[in-house]
Design a protein around this motif. Structure first.
Motif, PDB file in Angstrom:
ATOM      1  N   LEU A 174       0.822  -1.200   0.000  1.00  0.00           N
ATOM      2  CA  LEU A 174       0.000   0.000   0.000  1.00  0.00           C
ATOM      3  C   LEU A 174       0.861   1.257   0.000  1.00  0.00           C
ATOM      4  O   LEU A 174       1.874   1.332   0.704  1.00  0.00           O
ATOM      5  CB  LEU A 174      -0.903   0.018   1.235  1.00  0.00           C
ATOM      6  N   LEU A 182      -1.978  -0.859  -4.402  1.00  0.00           N
ATOM      7  CA  LEU A 182      -3.041   0.130  -4.272  1.00  0.00           C
ATOM      8  C   LEU A 182      -2.468   1.428  -3.706  1.00  0.00           C
ATOM      9  O   LEU A 182      -1.623   1.406  -2.813  1.00  0.00           O
ATOM     10  CB  LEU A 182      -4.137  -0.403  -3.330  1.00  0.00           C
ATOM     11  N   VAL A 222      -3.598   4.887  -1.743  1.00  0.00           N
ATOM     12  CA  VAL A 222      -4.698   5.361  -0.896  1.00  0.00           C
ATOM     13  C   VAL A 222      -4.519   6.857  -0.663  1.00  0.00           C
ATOM     14  O   VAL A 222      -3.531   7.289  -0.071  1.00  0.00           O
ATOM     15  CB  VAL A 222      -4.755   4.608   0.447  1.00  0.00           C
ATOM     16  N   ALA A 281      -7.583   4.451  -4.146  1.00  0.00           N
ATOM     17  CA  ALA A 281      -8.697   4.522  -3.200  1.00  0.00           C
ATOM     18  C   ALA A 281      -8.686   5.905  -2.571  1.00  0.00           C
ATOM     19  O   ALA A 281      -7.665   6.346  -2.051  1.00  0.00           O
ATOM     20  CB  ALA A 281      -8.546   3.448  -2.130  1.00  0.00           C
ATOM     21  N   GLU A 333      -9.670  -3.073   5.247  1.00  0.00           N
ATOM     22  CA  GLU A 333      -9.094  -4.197   4.513  1.00  0.00           C
ATOM     23  C   GLU A 333     -10.112  -4.762   3.525  1.00  0.00           C
ATOM     24  O   GLU A 333      -9.761  -5.084   2.378  1.00  0.00           O
ATOM     25  CB  GLU A 333      -8.633  -5.271   5.492  1.00  0.00           C
ATOM     26  N   PHE A 386     -10.319  -2.335   0.576  1.00  0.00           N
ATOM     27  CA  PHE A 386      -9.163  -2.467  -0.301  1.00  0.00           C
ATOM     28  C   PHE A 386      -9.266  -3.721  -1.171  1.00  0.00           C
ATOM     29  O   PHE A 386      -9.010  -3.683  -2.375  1.00  0.00           O
ATOM     30  CB  PHE A 386      -7.871  -2.529   0.524  1.00  0.00           C
TER      31      PHE A 386
END
Length: 356
Positions: A8, A103, A105, A125, A348, A351
């Motif tokens: 992440l 990912l 964020v 995200a 979680e 995600f």
């Protein structure tokens, strides 16, 4: 749904360095989400402005000039970025390293991260930290929701409702490390107010309620608007107030837990209100305006009281009824809904749904 460890990349708020309090509740949210993701075995890096410090978390400090705080601007203010913007620099860095992560964020309440989303190869995200504040930001959020369903997350339904959305988005709430907050069954006769000292937080309402109730008010938080603070002091020269400054979590909860209640007086629709769950974790009832996030946290008559928005009279009446509240209910509420484990489960899941 895959259960592998995630890589992440968290991109912080550009309004100030982490650890300074300038970022408000988003700082605490980022910190708690990050440490819970690490505890679960995921790997992560945090991009944040130079000078950022969060205990034991991996931060890559990015230079540049900080962004103007969104709530200080008007709804129709054009998009503005300073020269050598730290916001632009963080997202250029993220673009360069995106291939190393599963990912990205975004924790920034800013137009740019939403605008650049279609130009990234990696999924982004967006955790939106405030309600609707500007026309330009609203439009960009709506566009991303339409093009990339499921990638926008809010704290609460009341926050999400401030945007003109045609679809439901994830509402992820918040959480705290309960081990850092000590339950206090027998408080002293003090009230507390905790937050950024800025006009939209309406500290003056809490000061007036304390003066009418004749109960000392402990004020804790980042001094964001000195002129606003001085105006309060001049307007209420005899109010029983004490400003303790911006405190660490350890020192803050030592003060907060000894109070009979926390007053929350936001003039705007608060997206959530992390200070509310920090108070509940200490067993401190919360008296809040029935507006935004706090109205979804406080169980009226059980963990505090919800009063008519902007009603100092309502605050004073609620203070008088505090003996009705069992402080153990406050702590239980925090343990049930706002632990780091519960927070981690929600994030979680969000995600992994995006990545499946």
């Amino acid at each position: 749904m895959p259960n592998y460890s995630l890589k992440l990349l968290f991109v912080s708020t550009p309004v100030g360095a982490l650890g300074t309090g300038i970022g408000g509740g988003v700082e605490l949210s980022l910190y708690n989400i990050a440490q819970e993701m690490l505890r679960r075995g995921h790997s992560l890096q945090i991009l944040a402005p130079v000078g950022s410090k969060l205990a034991q978390l991996p931060i890559i400090e990015i230079p540049g000039n900080r962004q103007i705080i969104a709530q200080s601007q008007g709804r129709d203010t054009p998009i503005m970025m300073p020269d050598n913007s730290v916001l632009a620099n963080m997202w250029e860095y993220a673009r360069q390293v995106q291939g190393e992560y599963d990912l990205i964020v975004n924790f920034a309440y800013d137009w740019l991260p939403f605008y650049v989303t279609p130009f990234f190869d990696k999924a982004i995200a967006h955790f939106v930290s405030m309600g609707s504040l500007s026309v330009a930001m609203d439009k960009m959020v709506v566009q991303v929701v339409a093009k990339f369903p499921g990638t926008i997350g809010f704290y609460t339904p009341s926050q999400a409702a401030t945007f003109a959305l045609n679809t439901e988005c994830a509402c992820l709430s918040s959480g705290v490390d309960l081990s850092l907050y000590e339950f206090c069954p027998n408080p002293n006769n003090y009230l507390a107010w905790l937050g950024r000292i800025a006009p939209e937080k309406a500290l003056e309402d809490a000061v007036q309620a304390a003066q009418i109730s004749n109960i000392p008010l402990k004020i804790m938080g980042k001094m964001q608007d000195e002129e606003y603070w001085q105006k309060i002091c001049i307007t209420y020269p005899n109010a029983p107030i004490e400003y303790l400054g911006f405190l660490s979590t350890t020192n803050m909860q030592q003060q907060l837990r000894q109070c009979i209640a926390l007053l929350m007086t936001p003039r705007w629709i608060e997206a959530f209100g992390n200070v509310a769950i920090e108070a509940l974790a200490c067993g401190v009832p919360v008296i809040a305006y029935r507006r935004g996030g706090p109205a979804e946290i406080v169980q009226d008559g059980k963990t505090g009281f919800l009063v008519e928005p902007d009603s100092v009279k309502g605050l004073v009446s609620a203070i008088a009824h505090l003996p009705q509240i069992d402080r153990s209910n406050c702590r239980q509420s925090a343990e049930t809904d706002y632990s780091l484990e519960a927070l981690g489960d929600r994030f979680e899941h969000w995600f992994r749904v995006m990545l499946k």
